[in-house]
Design an enzyme around this catalytic site. Structure first.
Site, PDB file in Angstrom:
ATOM      1  N   THR A  14       2.831  -9.072   4.308  1.00 59.18           N
ATOM      2  CA  THR A  14       3.291 -10.283   4.976  1.00 59.18           C
ATOM      3  C   THR A  14       3.087 -10.194   6.489  1.00 59.18           C
ATOM      4  O   THR A  14       2.699 -11.172   7.123  1.00 59.18           O
ATOM      5  CB  THR A  14       4.786 -10.511   4.669  1.00 59.18           C
ATOM      6  OG1 THR A  14       4.964 -10.450   3.261  1.00 59.18           O
ATOM      7  CG2 THR A  14       5.253 -11.859   5.186  1.00 59.18           C
ATOM      8  N   LYS A  33      -4.665 -12.383  -0.451  1.00 58.91           N
ATOM      9  CA  LYS A  33      -3.995 -11.089  -0.543  1.00 58.91           C
ATOM     10  C   LYS A  33      -4.198 -10.459  -1.914  1.00 58.91           C
ATOM     11  O   LYS A  33      -4.228 -11.148  -2.932  1.00 58.91           O
ATOM     12  CB  LYS A  33      -2.501 -11.304  -0.296  1.00 58.91           C
ATOM     13  CG  LYS A  33      -1.588 -10.178  -0.735  1.00 58.91           C
ATOM     14  CD  LYS A  33      -0.153 -10.590  -0.485  1.00 58.91           C
ATOM     15  CE  LYS A  33       0.838  -9.565  -1.009  1.00 58.91           C
ATOM     16  NZ  LYS A  33       2.231  -9.949  -0.692  1.00 58.91           N
ATOM     17  N   HIS A  68      -3.395  -6.398  -4.061  1.00 54.17           N
ATOM     18  CA  HIS A  68      -3.021  -4.988  -4.037  1.00 54.17           C
ATOM     19  C   HIS A  68      -3.965  -4.179  -4.923  1.00 54.17           C
ATOM     20  O   HIS A  68      -3.663  -3.043  -5.267  1.00 54.17           O
ATOM     21  CB  HIS A  68      -1.586  -4.801  -4.537  1.00 54.17           C
ATOM     22  CG  HIS A  68      -0.553  -5.404  -3.642  1.00 54.17           C
ATOM     23  ND1 HIS A  68      -0.581  -5.261  -2.285  1.00 54.17           N
ATOM     24  CD2 HIS A  68       0.546  -6.140  -3.913  1.00 54.17           C
ATOM     25  CE1 HIS A  68       0.463  -5.884  -1.751  1.00 54.17           C
ATOM     26  NE2 HIS A  68       1.149  -6.433  -2.719  1.00 54.17           N
ATOM     27  N   ARG A  96       0.627   2.505   4.507  1.00 51.74           N
ATOM     28  CA  ARG A  96       1.909   2.973   5.033  1.00 51.74           C
ATOM     29  C   ARG A  96       2.225   4.348   4.456  1.00 51.74           C
ATOM     30  O   ARG A  96       1.854   4.636   3.316  1.00 51.74           O
ATOM     31  CB  ARG A  96       3.012   1.983   4.654  1.00 51.74           C
ATOM     32  CG  ARG A  96       4.355   2.253   5.296  1.00 51.74           C
ATOM     33  CD  ARG A  96       5.353   1.190   4.900  1.00 51.74           C
ATOM     34  NE  ARG A  96       6.584   1.276   5.681  1.00 51.74           N
ATOM     35  CZ  ARG A  96       7.613   0.432   5.548  1.00 51.74           C
ATOM     36  NH1 ARG A  96       7.548  -0.558   4.681  1.00 51.74           N
ATOM     37  NH2 ARG A  96       8.689   0.571   6.290  1.00 51.74           N
ATOM     38  N   THR A 120       5.059 -12.421  15.645  1.00 53.68           N
ATOM     39  CA  THR A 120       4.883 -11.599  14.444  1.00 53.68           C
ATOM     40  C   THR A 120       5.777 -10.354  14.497  1.00 53.68           C
ATOM     41  O   THR A 120       5.606  -9.440  13.686  1.00 53.68           O
ATOM     42  CB  THR A 120       3.408 -11.169  14.265  1.00 53.68           C
ATOM     43  OG1 THR A 120       2.969 -10.438  15.425  1.00 53.68           O
ATOM     44  CG2 THR A 120       2.513 -12.373  14.050  1.00 53.68           C
ATOM     45  N   MET A 168       9.970 -12.907  12.526  1.00 55.72           N
ATOM     46  CA  MET A 168       9.526 -13.219  11.171  1.00 55.72           C
ATOM     47  C   MET A 168      10.680 -13.217  10.173  1.00 55.72           C
ATOM     48  O   MET A 168      10.667 -13.973   9.205  1.00 55.72           O
ATOM     49  CB  MET A 168       8.447 -12.229  10.735  1.00 55.72           C
ATOM     50  CG  MET A 168       7.093 -12.488  11.377  1.00 55.72           C
ATOM     51  SD  MET A 168       5.801 -11.392  10.740  1.00 55.72           S
ATOM     52  CE  MET A 168       5.778 -11.825   9.006  1.00 55.72           C
ATOM     53  N   LYS A 181      14.118  -3.855   6.652  1.00 57.10           N
ATOM     54  CA  LYS A 181      14.321  -3.104   7.891  1.00 57.10           C
ATOM     55  C   LYS A 181      13.085  -3.107   8.793  1.00 57.10           C
ATOM     56  O   LYS A 181      13.191  -3.225  10.001  1.00 57.10           O
ATOM     57  CB  LYS A 181      14.704  -1.653   7.594  1.00 57.10           C
ATOM     58  CG  LYS A 181      16.150  -1.463   7.171  1.00 57.10           C
ATOM     59  CD  LYS A 181      16.499   0.021   7.161  1.00 57.10           C
ATOM     60  CE  LYS A 181      17.969   0.244   6.850  1.00 57.10           C
ATOM     61  NZ  LYS A 181      18.302   1.698   6.849  1.00 57.10           N
ATOM     62  N   GLY A 182      11.919  -2.916   8.193  1.00 58.12           N
ATOM     63  CA  GLY A 182      10.696  -2.896   8.980  1.00 58.12           C
ATOM     64  C   GLY A 182      10.626  -1.740   9.956  1.00 58.12           C
ATOM     65  O   GLY A 182      10.132  -1.885  11.070  1.00 58.12           O
TER      66      GLY A 182
END
Length: 268
Positions: A25, A79, A81, A103, A200, A205, A231-232
């Site tokens: 996102t 998008k 995966h 990540r 962003t 966001m 949390k980001g």
């Protein structure tokens, strides 16, 4: 933001029935802002899912990602995966541009676990202990994190792929947004660039209904269990892993990542 493996964004300029892939996102919103030169109103024209269809996603009473994608004019932002081996060959043949966001495994696992908890469209994750085992053995949706990130890392040497790291984006979002803009061949003024950095950010966001998934999938995503934008942060895994789990994970990780030059930062 990134709740599993790595994600990718692919921009297809020709194929009427083939697609462009997007990452998480966060990356989707960055790409959309770049494409619209920082125009926040244009980026609120529709929810993330409808602006950038999720290629392989299908839920009853929701438009399928493929249907949304096929209805879009070219070039499209889509998008997925999917790991490299499941990507339709036409994407490679069309030499599409791909942005892949990876990540670190531990934060990925934590975020994925909480996403499973709040998303009724996914299988119950079980206990935290059970989900750690599932993740390590690749018995999760879209398969092994290890194979996924390594597959795309290898593919970048042969195709037009911008491979980004979530940790780099958190550390210096402006620098990474500039990389994305250059890759998409878009010139941004400093004013527009700063505007994109601000709009962003996680804080902005999280309050944007067109990006925080409170508009789509009502009754499927339960934000009271865990908000989609939770949390980001980097290194939240330290709040979840026990010492024993961490030691076991590190040993397994070392074995599975021994055959690649790919390196992740587990904290900043």
């Amino acid at each position: 933001f990134q709740y599993w493996c790595g994600d990718l964004f692919l921009q297809a300029r020709k194929t009427p029935k083939h697609l462009t892939f997007s990452g998480t996102t966060w990356t989707q919103e960055i790409v959309d802002m770049i494409q619209h030169n920082g125009d926040t109103e244009k980026c609120k024209r529709e929810s993330t899912y409808k602006r950038h269809p999720f290629l392989e996603w299908f839920l009853a009473e929701q438009p399928a990602g493929l249907e949304l994608a096929e209805a879009m004019p070219s070039p499209r932002t889509i998008k997925t995966h999917l790991p490299t081996q499941l990507l339709p060959p036409s994407f490679w043949e069309q030499n599409c541009k791909i942005i892949y966001v990876a990540r670190n495994a531990k934060d990925n696992l934590v975020s994925y676990y909480h996403f499973h908890r709040m998303n009724k469209g996914l299988p119950d994750p079980g206990t935290w202990e059970e989900f750690v085992e599932k993740f390590m053995t690749g018995k999760v949706l879209w398969g092994s994190w290890y194979d996924h990130v390594k597959g795309w890392w290898k593919a970048k040497d042969k195709h037009r792929i911008l491979y980004l790291f979530y940790e780099d984006m958190k550390e210096n979002p402006k620098r990474e947004i500039q990389k994305i803009a250059k890759f998409l061949e878009k010139d941004l003024s400093q004013e527009v660039l700063n505007k994109i950095v601000h709009n962003t950010s996680f804080e902005v966001m999280k309050e944007n209904p067109m990006a925080n998934y409170t508009k789509d999938f009502q009754g499927i995503m339960d934000h009271s269990i865990s908000p989609f934008m939770r949390k980001g942060t980097v290194a939240d895994w330290k709040n979840h892993f026990t010492v024993a789990q961490n030691e076991k994970f590190d040993e397994d990780y070392k074995k599975k990542m021994s055959d690649t030059s790919l390196v992740f930062r587990m904290e900043l």
